[in-house]
Design an enzyme around this catalytic site. Structure first.
Site, PDB file in Angstrom:
ATOM      1  N   GLU A   1       0.818  -1.216   0.000  1.00 63.09           N
ATOM      2  CA  GLU A   1       0.000   0.000   0.000  1.00 63.09           C
ATOM      3  C   GLU A   1       0.848   1.259   0.000  1.00 63.09           C
ATOM      4  OE1 GLU A   1      -2.200  -0.061   3.646  1.00 63.09           O
ATOM      5  OE2 GLU A   1      -2.742  -2.153   3.386  1.00 63.09           O
TER       6      GLU A   1
ATOM      7  N   CYS B   1       3.304   8.133   1.576  1.00 64.49           N
ATOM      8  CA  CYS B   1       3.854   7.156   2.507  1.00 64.49           C
ATOM      9  C   CYS B   1       3.984   5.851   1.729  1.00 64.49           C
ATOM     10  CB  CYS B   1       2.881   7.028   3.675  1.00 64.49           C
ATOM     11  SG  CYS B   1       3.287   5.713   4.816  1.00 64.49           S
TER      12      CYS B   1
ATOM     13  N   CYS C   1       5.959  -7.772   7.246  1.00 64.09           N
ATOM     14  CA  CYS C   1       7.002  -7.212   8.106  1.00 64.09           C
ATOM     15  C   CYS C   1       7.317  -8.216   9.201  1.00 64.09           C
ATOM     16  CB  CYS C   1       6.515  -5.904   8.729  1.00 64.09           C
ATOM     17  SG  CYS C   1       7.729  -5.088   9.782  1.00 64.09           S
TER      18      CYS C   1
ATOM     19  N   CYS D   1       0.506  -3.227  15.551  1.00 71.11           N
ATOM     20  CA  CYS D   1       0.567  -2.889  14.123  1.00 71.11           C
ATOM     21  C   CYS D   1      -0.086  -3.968  13.267  1.00 71.11           C
ATOM     22  CB  CYS D   1       2.017  -2.689  13.699  1.00 71.11           C
ATOM     23  SG  CYS D   1       2.194  -2.309  11.951  1.00 71.11           S
TER      24      CYS D   1
ATOM     25  N   HIS E   1       7.570   4.920  20.911  1.00 71.39           N
ATOM     26  CA  HIS E   1       6.322   4.399  21.488  1.00 71.39           C
ATOM     27  C   HIS E   1       6.363   4.038  22.968  1.00 71.39           C
ATOM     28  CE1 HIS E   1       5.209   4.492  17.353  1.00 71.39           C
ATOM     29  NE2 HIS E   1       5.588   3.285  17.025  1.00 71.39           N
TER      30      HIS E   1
ATOM     31  N   CYS F   1      -1.201   1.861   8.622  1.00 74.95           N
ATOM     32  CA  CYS F   1      -0.271   0.880   8.109  1.00 74.95           C
ATOM     33  C   CYS F   1      -0.832  -0.544   7.986  1.00 74.95           C
ATOM     34  CB  CYS F   1       0.847   0.905   9.140  1.00 74.95           C
ATOM     35  SG  CYS F   1       2.358   0.258   8.625  1.00 74.95           S
TER      36      CYS F   1
HETATM   37  N1  SAH Z   1       8.777  -0.167  10.350  1.00 75.81           N
HETATM   38  C1  SAH Z   1       8.922   1.257  10.357  1.00 75.81           C
HETATM   39  C2  SAH Z   1       8.039   1.984   9.351  1.00 75.81           C
HETATM   40  C3  SAH Z   1       6.641   1.489   9.155  1.00 75.81           C
HETATM   41  S1  SAH Z   1       5.497   1.742  10.474  1.00 75.81           S
HETATM   42  C4  SAH Z   1       8.732   1.803  11.749  1.00 75.81           C
HETATM   43  O1  SAH Z   1       8.506   1.029  12.653  1.00 75.81           O
HETATM   44  O2  SAH Z   1       8.883   2.994  11.933  1.00 75.81           O
HETATM   45  C5  SAH Z   1       5.193   3.462  10.420  1.00 75.81           C
HETATM   46  C6  SAH Z   1       4.657   4.049  11.728  1.00 75.81           C
HETATM   47  O3  SAH Z   1       3.276   3.738  11.900  1.00 75.81           O
HETATM   48  C7  SAH Z   1       5.381   3.517  12.933  1.00 75.81           C
HETATM   49  O4  SAH Z   1       5.663   4.546  13.839  1.00 75.81           O
HETATM   50  C8  SAH Z   1       4.341   2.561  13.493  1.00 75.81           C
HETATM   51  O5  SAH Z   1       4.621   2.309  14.824  1.00 75.81           O
HETATM   52  C9  SAH Z   1       3.064   3.314  13.228  1.00 75.81           C
HETATM   53  N2  SAH Z   1       1.827   2.535  13.300  1.00 75.81           N
HETATM   54  C10 SAH Z   1       1.646   1.235  13.046  1.00 75.81           C
HETATM   55  N3  SAH Z   1       0.366   0.870  13.255  1.00 75.81           N
HETATM   56  C11 SAH Z   1      -0.295   1.997  13.648  1.00 75.81           C
HETATM   57  C12 SAH Z   1      -1.647   2.270  14.007  1.00 75.81           C
HETATM   58  N4  SAH Z   1      -2.567   1.323  13.978  1.00 75.81           N
HETATM   59  N5  SAH Z   1      -1.958   3.541  14.349  1.00 75.81           N
HETATM   60  C13 SAH Z   1      -1.021   4.521  14.341  1.00 75.81           C
HETATM   61  N6  SAH Z   1       0.266   4.311  14.015  1.00 75.81           N
HETATM   62  C14 SAH Z   1       0.631   3.063  13.665  1.00 75.81           C
END
Ligand code: SAH
Length: 340
Positions: free
Chosen positions: A89, A102, A109, A116, A213, A330
């Site tokens: 996506e 994005c 992953c 996530c 986080h 994501c």
């Molecule tokens: N793997 C990388 C990039 C992809 S995730 C990373 O961890 O940074 C991109 C961002 O989206 C990360 O900060 C992740 O923690 C966040 N993310 C994932 N699921 C989410 C959700 N349901 N709501 C908000 N942010 C989310």
């Protein structure tokens, strides 16, 4: 046959030299690919016939297609189908300062972050740099909008696909390719320490975002398995080193999860952790998904967390929300489609 968008300018130059041709041919081809945006090699009218035939034998042009689109005024989500039918996506967001995309870096992953959606599906494979580039080209073509900013924050952990990521960045940034300023490019990582240090040495001024986080190992280990390999103190040491080497600023993403990491003591611990670090916190209201138990923090909790950081001299912003109505978090669109 290789996807021609996998090639950097210097590797395409090398290709033409081995064909007994001239280096400048690569610039001509890049012009067709990235400036004129051809959809078929036959459009390259200044390439002589036999060479064109050779190019058509050696390279492919269209490898990724748009499978689905969903939009909601200032945000549009794209689901792509790859050559092997895997799906990833991208999200286009319209801001007052420009348009950002994005992009995904992997199919699935392996980082397994508990909150996530993407991590529910193990990594199938890495994306090639060309597949990342095509996400941008396809979105620009489909929307007729110029993309000015790139964030590598879609499906996947970019630092788990480091070499392709670096080629992708080169193609985004190169004046003969997409020509997007390196300060308009951001890579987000869950914190793979050796790659943070490698990234610092790259000759590009690309922004780094850290998915933090949590302010300590206890909470972070519950949320992010990577923390067992690179705990908070090791991560912060790497970031300090990165900052020393680059003189840049890092951002820390912090999803607020109700009752998990959103208490006042967490904010105070976070402020303490970031003391002396040239960075800022980006608070992210959690996008809830049907499959996972986590809840977003209340508006009041978010505001309090923000205030506590401010009071403790920590730079902080609250991320503007995009796409809550269209499952833009994501990995959400991909799981919806695949689980149907
Ligand atoms: N793997 C990388 C990039 C992809 S995730 C990373 O961890 O940074 C991109 C961002 O989206 C990360 O900060 C992740 O923690 C966040 N993310 C994932 N699921 C989410 C959700 N349901 N709501 C908000 N942010 C989310």
């Amino acid at each position: 046959m290789e996807n021609i968008y996998n090639l950097t300018l210097s590797s395409l130059e090398e290709y033409f030299l081995t064909q007994g041709d001239k280096k400048f041919r690569a610039v001509q081809v890049f012009d067709w690919l990235y400036k004129k945006r051809i959809t078929s090699f036959d459009e390259m009218v200044n390439i002589k016939k036999d060479l064109l035939e050779k190019i058509k034998q050696d390279f492919t042009l269209k490898n990724v297609v748009i499978e689905a689109r969903q939009s909601d005024h200032d945000v549009e989500k794209f689901l792509f189908r790859l050559e092997d039918n895997e799906k990833v996506e991208a999200v286009l967001m319209l801001h007052d300062y420009g348009n950002s995309i994005c992009v995904s870096s992997q199919v699935g992953c392996n980082m397994g972050c508990a909150f996530c959606e993407s991590g529910r599906r193990k990594k199938v494979r890495n994306l090639k740099s060309g597949e990342m580039i095509e996400q941008i080209l396809l979105v620009e073509e489909a929307t007729k909008k110029k993309i000015t900013h790139i964030v590598v924050m879609g499906i996947g952990e970019p630092f788990d696909n480091y070499d392709e990521l670096v080629k992708f960045i080169e193609l985004c940034n190169h004046p003969k390719a997409l020509e997007i300023g390196s300060r308009h490019i951001t890579v987000s990582t869950c914190g793979i320490v050796p790659k943070i240090l490698a990234f610092a040495k790259l000759p590009y001024q690309v922004n780094l975002a850290i998915s933090l986080h949590a302010p300590n190992d206890e909470i972070r280990c519950q949320l992010m398995p990577i923390n067992k390999v690179y705990p908070v103190e090791k991560l912060m040491d790497a970031i300090r080193e990165y900052l020393k080497m680059t003189n840049r600023r890092v951002s820390f993403e912090y999803i607020l999860l109700d009752g998990v990491n959103d208490r006042e003591i967490d904010a105070i611990a976070l402020a303490k952790l970031l003391t002396g670090i040239n960075g800022y916190v980006n608070l992210i209201p959690y996008n809830e998904t049907n499959h996972l138990k986590w809840k977003r923090s209340s508006k009041i909790a978010i505001a309090k967390f923000y205030d506590t950081l401010k009071k403790n001299h920590t730079a902080v912003t609250i991320r503007r929300e995009f796409g809550r109505e269209i499952s833009a978090a994501c990995g959400q669109l991909r799981s919806e489609k695949e689980e149907k």
